[in-house]
Design an enzyme around this catalytic site. Structure first.
Site, PDB file in Angstrom:
ATOM      1  CG  ASP A 135      -1.679   1.273   1.396  1.00  0.00           C
ATOM      2  OD1 ASP A 135      -2.008   1.913   0.381  1.00  0.00           O
ATOM      3  OD2 ASP A 135      -1.960   1.654   2.561  1.00  0.00           O
TER       4      ASP A 135
ATOM      5  N   GLY B 109      -9.293   6.857  -5.679  1.00  0.00           N
ATOM      6  CA  GLY B 109      -7.992   6.344  -5.281  1.00  0.00           C
ATOM      7  C   GLY B 109      -8.047   4.852  -5.004  1.00  0.00           C
TER       8      GLY B 109
ATOM      9  CG  ASP C  59      -5.651   5.110  -1.033  1.00  0.00           C
ATOM     10  OD1 ASP C  59      -6.291   5.473  -2.048  1.00  0.00           O
ATOM     11  OD2 ASP C  59      -5.218   5.923  -0.183  1.00  0.00           O
ATOM     12  NE  ARG C  60     -11.496   8.051  -0.940  1.00  0.00           N
ATOM     13  CZ  ARG C  60     -12.261   9.041  -1.366  1.00  0.00           C
ATOM     14  NH1 ARG C  60     -11.845   9.798  -2.372  1.00  0.00           N
ATOM     15  NH2 ARG C  60     -13.441   9.250  -0.828  1.00  0.00           N
TER      16      ARG C  60
END
Length: 255
Positions: A6, A107, A109-110
């Site tokens: 990540d 995004g 990661d979201r």
């Protein structure tokens, strides 16, 4: 074994999975100038701490908000991992419908946070990710990504407070003893911690109202531990949420 990465603007969270088991994970500062060879050296050193080798990595998956370093991880994969890197992006199967105006703006990661949170709760949920920004992401009871909120992060605010004022020092984030600070440092610390806790509660509360369902609120990210103890609207903290989401996305794209 699966290497999950990540890659954030401030920190990089790396995990090694054996099946569903997270064998080890590390949280590191993100350094923009790092090259693929330097990343490989770093990985070798980290893996050796657990008597693991780079050759133990069968596959890798990356969620990145830093395009410059994404290229370096791709070069790392080509040179040292036989090109086994999956980069989260358009075209991957996530099992989650995205109901925002432009899905390409979301995004990665979201998205993986939302996937992991819904897998964990099986119902409406909210993720609050405490990173460079504080991202709030809402998932419906049907497992649809609905959208979210992006707010300034804790470190950004502390740095701005220090840079834009003549007399306020830079404050290390630590638990305030009282709401009423008896000196400048404790006053700033109180303002930051209690201020962000109140902001998080307010945003999560508004998202809950709009969802119209009982929604579980999960916090994650490197600075969650500093703010969440003072929040009333957060139900739990899961420091491994993003890595879990990466594993789930990788599994859903294995044929």
């Amino acid at each position: 074994m699966l290497l999950a990465i990540d890659l954030g603007n401030t920190q990089t969270h790396i995990g090694m999975f054996r099946g569903e088991e997270l064998v080890e994970h590390w949280r590191l500062a993100t350094v923009l100038e790092t090259t693929a060879d330097e990343l490989a050296t770093l990985l070798v050193d980290l893996l050796e701490l657990r008597d693991l080798k780079l050759k133990d990595v069968d596959a890798a998956i990356l969620s990145s908000v830093v395009p410059q370093l994404t290229l370096e991880y791709e070069r790392l994969s080509e040179r040292y991992l036989a090109g086994s890197l999956t980069v989260v992006g358009p075209g991957l199967k996530t099992g989650m419908a995205i109901r925002i105006e432009n899905p390409h703006e979301l995004g990665t990661d979201r998205l993986v946070n939302a996937v992991a949170a819904y897998e964990k709760t099986g119902s409406a949920c909210i993720v609050a990710d405490f990173g460079t920004t504080i991202n709030f992401d809402a998932v419906s009871a049907a497992g649809e990504y609905l959208g979210g909120v992006i707010a300034p992060g804790v470190d950004i605010s502390l740095e701005a407070l220090h840079q834009r004022t003549a007399k306020l020092p830079k404050v290390e984030l630590s638990p305030p003893e009282h709401a009423i600070g008896r000196n400048t440092l404790s006053a700033v610390r109180s303002g930051v911690v209690f201020g962000f806790a109140g902001s998080v509660d307010g945003i999560v509360g508004r998202i809950r109202e709009e969802l119209g369902d009982e929604a579980t609120a999960i916090a994650t990210g490197g600075l969650a531990h500093a703010i969440v103890p003072y929040c009333d609207q957060i139900d739990e903290v899961d420091d491994l949420l993003t890595l879990t989401g990466l594993r789930l996305v990788w599994e859903r794209n294995e044929d």
